[in-house]
Scaffold this motif. Structure first.
Motif, PDB file in Angstrom:
ATOM      1  N   ASP A   4      33.478 143.937 -61.558  1.00 40.42           N
ATOM      2  CA  ASP A   4      32.682 144.658 -60.606  1.00 40.42           C
ATOM      3  C   ASP A   4      32.558 143.784 -59.427  1.00 40.42           C
ATOM      4  O   ASP A   4      32.741 144.549 -58.281  1.00 40.42           O
ATOM      5  CB  ASP A   4      31.109 145.023 -61.027  1.00 40.42           C
ATOM      6  N   TYR A   5      32.439 142.497 -59.285  1.00 42.24           N
ATOM      7  CA  TYR A   5      32.411 141.589 -58.103  1.00 42.24           C
ATOM      8  C   TYR A   5      33.809 141.773 -57.424  1.00 42.24           C
ATOM      9  O   TYR A   5      33.989 142.192 -56.226  1.00 42.24           O
ATOM     10  CB  TYR A   5      32.193 140.207 -58.488  1.00 42.24           C
ATOM     11  N   LEU A   6      34.849 141.677 -58.030  1.00 43.83           N
ATOM     12  CA  LEU A   6      36.278 141.661 -57.618  1.00 43.83           C
ATOM     13  C   LEU A   6      36.417 142.955 -57.202  1.00 43.83           C
ATOM     14  O   LEU A   6      37.499 143.087 -56.067  1.00 43.83           O
ATOM     15  CB  LEU A   6      37.372 140.896 -58.543  1.00 43.83           C
ATOM     16  N   VAL A  97      28.913 128.163 -64.066  1.00 41.97           N
ATOM     17  CA  VAL A  97      30.020 128.527 -63.295  1.00 41.97           C
ATOM     18  C   VAL A  97      31.231 128.734 -63.851  1.00 41.97           C
ATOM     19  O   VAL A  97      31.683 127.995 -64.825  1.00 41.97           O
ATOM     20  CB  VAL A  97      30.188 127.033 -62.191  1.00 41.97           C
ATOM     21  N   ILE A  98      31.771 129.774 -63.366  1.00 41.72           N
ATOM     22  CA  ILE A  98      33.047 130.137 -64.277  1.00 41.72           C
ATOM     23  C   ILE A  98      34.301 130.133 -63.129  1.00 41.72           C
ATOM     24  O   ILE A  98      34.308 130.495 -62.123  1.00 41.72           O
ATOM     25  CB  ILE A  98      32.996 131.622 -64.374  1.00 41.72           C
ATOM     26  N   GLN A  99      35.427 129.318 -63.897  1.00 44.95           N
ATOM     27  CA  GLN A  99      36.514 128.968 -63.057  1.00 44.95           C
ATOM     28  C   GLN A  99      37.506 130.224 -63.481  1.00 44.95           C
ATOM     29  O   GLN A  99      37.913 130.509 -64.631  1.00 44.95           O
ATOM     30  CB  GLN A  99      37.123 127.716 -63.423  1.00 44.95           C
ATOM     31  N   CYS A 100      38.234 130.812 -62.130  1.00 42.57           N
ATOM     32  CA  CYS A 100      39.043 131.951 -62.532  1.00 42.57           C
ATOM     33  C   CYS A 100      40.446 131.756 -61.761  1.00 42.57           C
ATOM     34  O   CYS A 100      40.197 131.774 -60.379  1.00 42.57           O
ATOM     35  CB  CYS A 100      38.381 133.265 -62.228  1.00 42.57           C
ATOM     36  N   PHE A 118      33.083 131.359 -59.545  1.00 37.39           N
ATOM     37  CA  PHE A 118      32.199 132.110 -59.602  1.00 37.39           C
ATOM     38  C   PHE A 118      30.903 131.425 -59.969  1.00 37.39           C
ATOM     39  O   PHE A 118      30.916 130.863 -61.235  1.00 37.39           O
ATOM     40  CB  PHE A 118      32.466 133.582 -60.250  1.00 37.39           C
ATOM     41  N   ALA A 119      29.836 131.730 -59.404  1.00 38.64           N
ATOM     42  CA  ALA A 119      28.443 131.301 -60.080  1.00 38.64           C
ATOM     43  C   ALA A 119      27.794 132.476 -60.713  1.00 38.64           C
ATOM     44  O   ALA A 119      27.462 133.618 -60.230  1.00 38.64           O
ATOM     45  CB  ALA A 119      27.543 130.855 -58.923  1.00 38.64           C
ATOM     46  N   ILE A 145      23.456 138.061 -61.711  1.00 40.98           N
ATOM     47  CA  ILE A 145      24.771 138.545 -60.762  1.00 40.98           C
ATOM     48  C   ILE A 145      25.669 137.542 -60.908  1.00 40.98           C
ATOM     49  O   ILE A 145      25.590 136.573 -61.257  1.00 40.98           O
ATOM     50  CB  ILE A 145      24.154 138.709 -59.404  1.00 40.98           C
ATOM     51  N   ILE A 146      27.009 138.016 -60.396  1.00 40.36           N
ATOM     52  CA  ILE A 146      28.019 137.135 -60.370  1.00 40.36           C
ATOM     53  C   ILE A 146      28.200 136.825 -58.752  1.00 40.36           C
ATOM     54  O   ILE A 146      28.191 137.867 -57.947  1.00 40.36           O
ATOM     55  CB  ILE A 146      29.199 137.698 -60.951  1.00 40.36           C
ATOM     56  N   THR A 147      28.449 135.800 -58.167  1.00 40.89           N
ATOM     57  CA  THR A 147      28.780 135.673 -56.868  1.00 40.89           C
ATOM     58  C   THR A 147      29.700 134.438 -56.541  1.00 40.89           C
ATOM     59  O   THR A 147      30.024 133.736 -57.570  1.00 40.89           O
ATOM     60  CB  THR A 147      27.334 135.305 -55.731  1.00 40.89           C
ATOM     61  N   ASP A 148      30.409 134.385 -55.411  1.00 42.96           N
ATOM     62  CA  ASP A 148      31.095 133.205 -55.133  1.00 42.96           C
ATOM     63  C   ASP A 148      30.397 132.093 -55.080  1.00 42.96           C
ATOM     64  O   ASP A 148      29.378 131.890 -54.619  1.00 42.96           O
ATOM     65  CB  ASP A 148      32.269 133.587 -53.934  1.00 42.96           C
ATOM     66  N   LEU A 149      31.055 130.928 -55.673  1.00 42.68           N
ATOM     67  CA  LEU A 149      30.375 129.747 -55.648  1.00 42.68           C
ATOM     68  C   LEU A 149      30.018 129.130 -53.951  1.00 42.68           C
ATOM     69  O   LEU A 149      29.035 128.622 -53.711  1.00 42.68           O
ATOM     70  CB  LEU A 149      31.213 128.519 -56.313  1.00 42.68           C
TER      71      LEU A 149
END
Length: 201
Positions: A4-6, A97-100, A118-119, A145-149
């Motif tokens: 959804d974020y992307l 924190v998610i590394q993608c 992503f945080a 929520i997911i947001t950019d770090l």
């Protein structure tokens, strides 16, 4: 949630994004902001066996999409969007924190082949208030929520208190992330204190 974020920042559809995202994404528990910034420890990396300072609550920009527009080349229509959709302040707890690593695929537009961090954050319900400018409290949290770090600005503190109209427990946000924040002192009449000192002599 990452899909959804992307979907908001790349030209691909949800279905296309889902089919192209990597199956495995490493998780980070701790990180430090560049140029001597704050160290942040997510809840995933917090110890439950010993007492330690909670370093997971942070100040975040509420509109990461708008934040990232400024760092890339976009059309005038999209630049007008950033003016209209100006970022607000948001506070929350970093869970992980998610590394993608996005694949080198046209579906991801200007982010094709790039590493994104992503945080995963649980926001505090503060109604957009800025704790560096006014007293800000919360007693509930909202959906994660997911947001950019890069939208994380600083670590903030919290103080638990009871009061107000409902006399319920709540948390006050301590935000010293801006240069405008200064410690405030209240003037008190010290005459009584001076009298006590005289009696002791």
């Amino acid at each position: 949630m990452i899909i959804d974020y992307l979907r908001e920042i790349v030209p691909a559809s949800r279905k296309e994004i889902k089919a192209r995202l990597p199956e495995n994404m490493p998780l980070w528990g701790k990180f430090r902001m560049a140029h001597g910034g704050d160290s942040i420890r997510s809840m995933m990396a917090s110890s439950k066996k010993r007492v330690e300072r909670n370093m997971s609550f942070v100040r975040v920009r509420d509109s990461p999409f708008s934040f990232m527009i400024w760092t890339e080349q976009f059309s005038m229509t999209q630049l007008e969007l950033i003016v209209f959709n100006r970022p607000k302040v948001l506070y929350g707890r970093v869970e992980k924190v998610i590394q993608c690593q996005l694949p080198d695929d046209p579906a991801f537009g200007i982010f094709s082949g790039k590493l994104r961090l992503f945080a995963y954050i649980t926001p505090c319900k503060t109604d957009g208030k800025d704790a560096s400018q006014e007293l800000t409290f919360y007693h509930t949290e909202t959906a994660p929520i997911i947001t950019d770090l890069t939208t994380i600005r600083a670590v903030v503190g919290r103080v638990q208190t009871t009061g107000g109209i409902t006399n319920r427990k709540q948390w006050g946000i301590i935000d010293r992330s801006t240069a405008l924040v200064r410690t405030a002192f209240e003037h008190e009449d010290l005459s009584d204190m001076d009298d006590d000192d005289d009696d002791d002599e």
